[in-house]
Structures are given as C-alpha cells and as structure tokens.
Design a protein around this motif. Structure first.
Motif, PDB file in Angstrom:
ATOM      1  N   PRO A  33      44.433 -25.553 135.869  1.00 11.08           N
ATOM      2  CA  PRO A  33      45.115 -25.778 137.151  1.00 11.08           C
ATOM      3  C   PRO A  33      46.469 -26.462 137.002  1.00 11.08           C
ATOM      4  O   PRO A  33      47.412 -26.150 137.723  1.00 11.08           O
ATOM      5  CB  PRO A  33      44.127 -26.657 137.930  1.00 11.08           C
ATOM      6  N   VAL A  34      46.572 -27.383 136.042  1.00 10.60           N
ATOM      7  CA  VAL A  34      47.836 -28.085 135.824  1.00 10.60           C
ATOM      8  C   VAL A  34      48.863 -27.153 135.199  1.00 10.60           C
ATOM      9  O   VAL A  34      50.020 -27.066 135.643  1.00 10.60           O
ATOM     10  CB  VAL A  34      47.621 -29.324 134.938  1.00 10.60           C
ATOM     11  N   GLY A  35      48.461 -26.439 134.157  1.00 12.22           N
ATOM     12  CA  GLY A  35      49.376 -25.526 133.484  1.00 12.22           C
ATOM     13  C   GLY A  35      49.885 -24.431 134.398  1.00 12.22           C
ATOM     14  O   GLY A  35      51.063 -24.041 134.327  1.00 12.22           O
ATOM     15  N   THR A  36      49.017 -23.944 135.265  1.00 12.03           N
ATOM     16  CA  THR A  36      49.425 -22.904 136.219  1.00 12.03           C
ATOM     17  C   THR A  36      50.507 -23.426 137.158  1.00 12.03           C
ATOM     18  O   THR A  36      51.455 -22.712 137.496  1.00 12.03           O
ATOM     19  CB  THR A  36      48.208 -22.423 137.027  1.00 12.03           C
ATOM     20  N   TYR A 217      41.425 -38.644 136.105  1.00 16.99           N
ATOM     21  CA  TYR A 217      40.887 -37.365 135.645  1.00 16.99           C
ATOM     22  C   TYR A 217      41.764 -36.269 136.232  1.00 16.99           C
ATOM     23  O   TYR A 217      42.479 -36.487 137.218  1.00 16.99           O
ATOM     24  CB  TYR A 217      39.429 -37.149 136.100  1.00 16.99           C
ATOM     25  N   ALA A 218      41.708 -35.094 135.631  1.00 19.86           N
ATOM     26  CA  ALA A 218      42.451 -33.952 136.162  1.00 19.86           C
ATOM     27  C   ALA A 218      41.645 -32.687 135.907  1.00 19.86           C
ATOM     28  O   ALA A 218      40.650 -32.702 135.166  1.00 19.86           O
ATOM     29  CB  ALA A 218      43.834 -33.858 135.509  1.00 19.86           C
ATOM     30  N   GLY A 219      42.063 -31.583 136.541  1.00 24.27           N
ATOM     31  CA  GLY A 219      41.383 -30.307 136.330  1.00 24.27           C
ATOM     32  C   GLY A 219      39.939 -30.336 136.804  1.00 24.27           C
ATOM     33  O   GLY A 219      39.577 -31.041 137.747  1.00 24.27           O
ATOM     34  N   LYS A 220      39.081 -29.589 136.133  1.00 23.23           N
ATOM     35  CA  LYS A 220      37.681 -29.474 136.534  1.00 23.23           C
ATOM     36  C   LYS A 220      36.966 -30.823 136.506  1.00 23.23           C
ATOM     37  O   LYS A 220      36.090 -31.100 137.339  1.00 23.23           O
ATOM     38  CB  LYS A 220      36.941 -28.482 135.641  1.00 23.23           C
ATOM     39  N   ALA A 221      37.324 -31.684 135.552  1.00 21.31           N
ATOM     40  CA  ALA A 221      36.691 -32.993 135.479  1.00 21.31           C
ATOM     41  C   ALA A 221      36.932 -33.797 136.750  1.00 21.31           C
ATOM     42  O   ALA A 221      36.054 -34.546 137.200  1.00 21.31           O
ATOM     43  CB  ALA A 221      37.216 -33.761 134.264  1.00 21.31           C
ATOM     44  N   ALA A 222      38.105 -33.646 137.354  1.00 22.69           N
ATOM     45  CA  ALA A 222      38.411 -34.360 138.593  1.00 22.69           C
ATOM     46  C   ALA A 222      37.527 -33.871 139.742  1.00 22.69           C
ATOM     47  O   ALA A 222      37.102 -34.660 140.591  1.00 22.69           O
ATOM     48  CB  ALA A 222      39.884 -34.183 138.947  1.00 22.69           C
ATOM     49  N   ILE A 223      37.263 -32.581 139.762  1.00 23.82           N
ATOM     50  CA  ILE A 223      36.390 -32.023 140.808  1.00 23.82           C
ATOM     51  C   ILE A 223      34.977 -32.587 140.665  1.00 23.82           C
ATOM     52  O   ILE A 223      34.371 -33.061 141.637  1.00 23.82           O
ATOM     53  CB  ILE A 223      36.375 -30.486 140.738  1.00 23.82           C
ATOM     54  N   ASP A 224      34.441 -32.533 139.459  1.00 25.40           N
ATOM     55  CA  ASP A 224      33.091 -33.058 139.212  1.00 25.40           C
ATOM     56  C   ASP A 224      33.027 -34.548 139.553  1.00 25.40           C
ATOM     57  O   ASP A 224      32.065 -35.006 140.188  1.00 25.40           O
ATOM     58  CB  ASP A 224      32.707 -32.855 137.742  1.00 25.40           C
ATOM     59  N   PHE A 225      34.027 -35.292 139.130  1.00 28.51           N
ATOM     60  CA  PHE A 225      34.039 -36.738 139.341  1.00 28.51           C
ATOM     61  C   PHE A 225      33.987 -37.071 140.831  1.00 28.51           C
ATOM     62  O   PHE A 225      33.174 -37.893 141.272  1.00 28.51           O
ATOM     63  CB  PHE A 225      35.295 -37.336 138.698  1.00 28.51           C
ATOM     64  N   VAL A 226      34.838 -36.446 141.616  1.00 26.47           N
ATOM     65  CA  VAL A 226      34.940 -36.771 143.043  1.00 26.47           C
ATOM     66  C   VAL A 226      33.700 -36.342 143.813  1.00 26.47           C
ATOM     67  O   VAL A 226      33.161 -37.102 144.642  1.00 26.47           O
ATOM     68  CB  VAL A 226      36.205 -36.129 143.645  1.00 26.47           C
ATOM     69  N   LYS A 227      33.223 -35.135 143.563  1.00 27.22           N
ATOM     70  CA  LYS A 227      32.042 -34.657 144.281  1.00 27.22           C
ATOM     71  C   LYS A 227      30.833 -35.539 144.004  1.00 27.22           C
ATOM     72  O   LYS A 227      30.057 -35.874 144.917  1.00 27.22           O
ATOM     73  CB  LYS A 227      31.752 -33.205 143.903  1.00 27.22           C
ATOM     74  N   GLN A 228      30.658 -35.925 142.765  1.00 27.09           N
ATOM     75  CA  GLN A 228      29.506 -36.746 142.412  1.00 27.09           C
ATOM     76  C   GLN A 228      29.680 -38.196 142.872  1.00 27.09           C
ATOM     77  O   GLN A 228      28.703 -38.850 143.260  1.00 27.09           O
ATOM     78  CB  GLN A 228      29.266 -36.682 140.899  1.00 27.09           C
TER      79      GLN A 228
END
Length: 376
Positions: A33-36, A217-228
């Motif tokens: 997501p960042v590179g894009t 965190y960034a990318g997919k790890a940020a999504i997992d972190f926030v949701k959990q």
C-alpha cells in the motif's frame, strides 16, 4: 538550452531532451500500500506537468522493492545498470537504504527518496522529501506527555524501521519526563513480518499500568493491529500512533480506527494553495484522499523538476549537475506547507496532530493542531 542527460556514472541515456528516472518502491509484500502511493504520487506530478521535469521529457522506470534488501538490491541494480537511470527515487523500507546506497554512489547518481529514512553517514548523493524515521515520534512525544496522566506503553515491529520510529518517541518522551509502562521501561517488539495476532500483546498492555499506548505500524500490520485493538481489553486506552491509520489502510480498518490519534507531516485538509491543487488533481484520479506517501513522492518530482531546470539554466543537465542543483533549491512550496533541506538532506518541516473522525460518510484523518517544527 541543450541538455546532456545521463552523463553521471553508468548512465548513458543519450538523448539531450530526455531524463531517465527510476522509482524503487514496494509493489508487493507487507508495504505494497505504501509503495503504490509512492508510485501514484510521482506519476501524478508527471501527469500534471506534461510528462516533463525541468522541461525535459521523462522516461520513467519502476522497480519492485518488495519487503527489503533481498528484493530491493536486484530491482535497483536493474534500474541503474540496465535502464541506466539518471536519478533514482522512492524506497519504502529503512533496511533498503544501506543496501541500495552503494549502488547509487558507484553509479554517481542522486537518490531523491520519499519515505521514512534512517540516519545515513554519507548523504552527498542522498536527498529526502519525507522525514527521518525518528522524527514523527519526537514531534508528538511532549504532547503525549502533557495529555496523558500516567505511563504510556510503547509497541512496534521488530526491524530497523520500528527501532527508528519508536526510538524517536521513547527518547523524547523520557527526556520530557514521561514514563513507559513497559516492563523495564523497554519498548515491546513484535516479530516482523509474521505477527498477525496482536491479542496476547494487548492482554499484557491491559494488565500494565498504562494510561495510553504509542505505536508504529504500516500496511497490513496496521490493519490487523487496529482491528484487534478495538476488540481487546486495552481498547479503552487512548492510542497515539505514527502512520497506523495513514492511506488505504484506513478504509480497511473501518470504525475500529475512529478516534485514533496520529502524528504526521501532512494532512489532506491543510489549507494552502499548493495542497488545494494537489488534492484536486489527486481526487480527479483517485477515490480516496491523498496520503503523506503520495505527497512526499509528488514533492520528489517537484524537487527534480526545479533542479533539472536550474541545471539546464547553467548549461548542462546530468546526474552531477542535478545533484548540485538540488542543494541550492532553498524553500520549497509543498502541499504540506513550505519546507527546505537541512544539513542531513532531509526536510526541516512542521508536524501535525490528526485524529480519525467522521468526514461525511467516511472516516478521515482530520488535522487537530500543529505540533512542532523538526529538522536540523
């Protein structure tokens, strides 16, 4: 005036009216997501400037950095050796810098990088339009100390980028008189990139005396972190972050991200002429608002545009004269506000506090206040 493009190092682009630019970014892996966004930001500048920089047509090549050095080095090697670029831009992962810089220095081309950057000893050919990776945490630390009545728990990914991001916060936080809730006063590191279940860490936080949490965190790890986090026993603790809610991860996080604070050098709702144009141009091509990643890459193109034009005015455009011209640019008007390169060839710039709030039917990172001007 005729340009002699591609005279630096191994580059031999040949055409006096053409500049070869290579962008190295994570187009696969954790930080896709960042590179894009880096690619899209640079492409937006080209699209709105007739595919020219400094009046010269641009041959634009892109390499996939992946998650770090094992993929970044061969991709950079292709851009430099085969595509023979005159200048390199991009780079997402901190670990990629020290791996790629020797290639840049050997080829004698400038690198105008556009995401978080670690401290680097030799910056002669390295210019940076984003930030040093310890600066976001340093910019928000005193604010967190003043706002939180008690210890703060620091948590981040176990790799160089995490060390830099969290170190900037913890060093400045302790200096301001803050106390960490972590055992032994040491940051909790989560294995990267394999950590997808953060619940055990949140359970530990809930059992501590923490009154708030700071994370990166960034990318997919940020999504997992926030949701959990929103589902955990620590959910009632205020969450202060760097980058955790930035970019395409925010829609994926959804309501779980609401009220999270973040520190950043850019917010899409900043009210200045350069940002109004940037947001309008971006919105014409994209459904989501622009991010700091896109903005910094857009600024990298702007820096090259100005430097190439300045080199041309002096009679010759090549990798060396572009590099020299970048150092003479002075103040740069940007969607983030005006900034300039400091001694470390990274921006001296203002940082902002933002919070995820409803903006119409969507959630957005809304600017709350200025924090600090950071840089040398």
């Amino acid at each position: 005036m005729t340009a002699a493009a591609g005279c630096g190092g191994d580059s031999d682009s040949g055409s006096g009216d053409t500049i070869k630019v290579g962008l190295l970014a994570s187009l696969s892996g954790t930080y896709k997501p960042v590179g894009t966004e880096l690619r899209s930001g640079f492409e937006l500048y080209l699209d709105t400037h007739d595919n020219k920089l400094g009046g010269k047509k641009v041959e634009f090549s892109v390499g996939d950095e992946g998650d770090g050095p094992p993929t970044a080095v061969p991709a950079a090697t292709k851009l430099i050796k085969k595509d023979k670029v005159d200048v390199l831009t991009g780079i997402v992962a901190n670990g990629s810098y020290n791996a790629v810089l020797p290639l840049v220095e050997k080829a004698k081309i400038p690198l105008v990088s556009s995401n978080g950057r670690p401290e680097v000893k030799n910056v002669d050919r390295l210019w940076h339009t984003a930030f040093l990776s310890d600066e976001p945490g340093a910019a928000i630390a005193e604010y967190v100390k003043d706002e939180v009545n008690g210890p703060v728990y620091a948590i981040g990914p176990d790799y160089q980028g995490g060390y830099d991001e969290l170190g900037g916060f913890t060093d400045a936080f302790k200096k301001a008189g803050g106390k960490l809730a972590n055992p032994g006063g040491e940051t909790k590191w989560t294995p990267f990139p394999k950590t997808t279940n953060f619940m055990p860490y949140f359970a530990d936080i809930a059992q501590s005396d923490a009154k708030a949490v700071y994370s990166f965190y960034a990318g997919k790890a940020a999504i997992d972190f926030v949701k959990q986090y929103a589902q955990s026993d620590a959910a009632d603790l205020p969450l202060y972050t760097a980058f955790v809610t930035e970019g395409s991860v925010l829609p994926a996080q959804g309501k779980a991200a609401e009220d999270i604070y973040s520190v950043l050098n850019y917010s899409a709702d900043l009210d200045n002429e350069a940002n109004r144009k940037f947001v309008a141009d971006w919105s014409a091509k994209h459904d989501a608002p622009p991010t700091t990643y896109a903005m910094a890459s857009y600024d990298a193109a702007s820096v090259l545009d100005k430097a190439i034009a300045a080199a041309d005015d002096k009679g010759e455009v090549n990798s060396e004269t572009i590099n020299d011209a970048i150092g003479r640019l002075g103040k740069i008007e940007s969607p983030r506000g005006s900034w300039e390169f400091g001694k470390t060839h990274s921006p001296v710039q203002k940082w902002y506090l933002r919070q995820v709030r409803p903006d119409g039917k969507q959630l957005a990172n809304v600017m709350v206040q200025d924090l600090a001007t950071v840089g040398d």
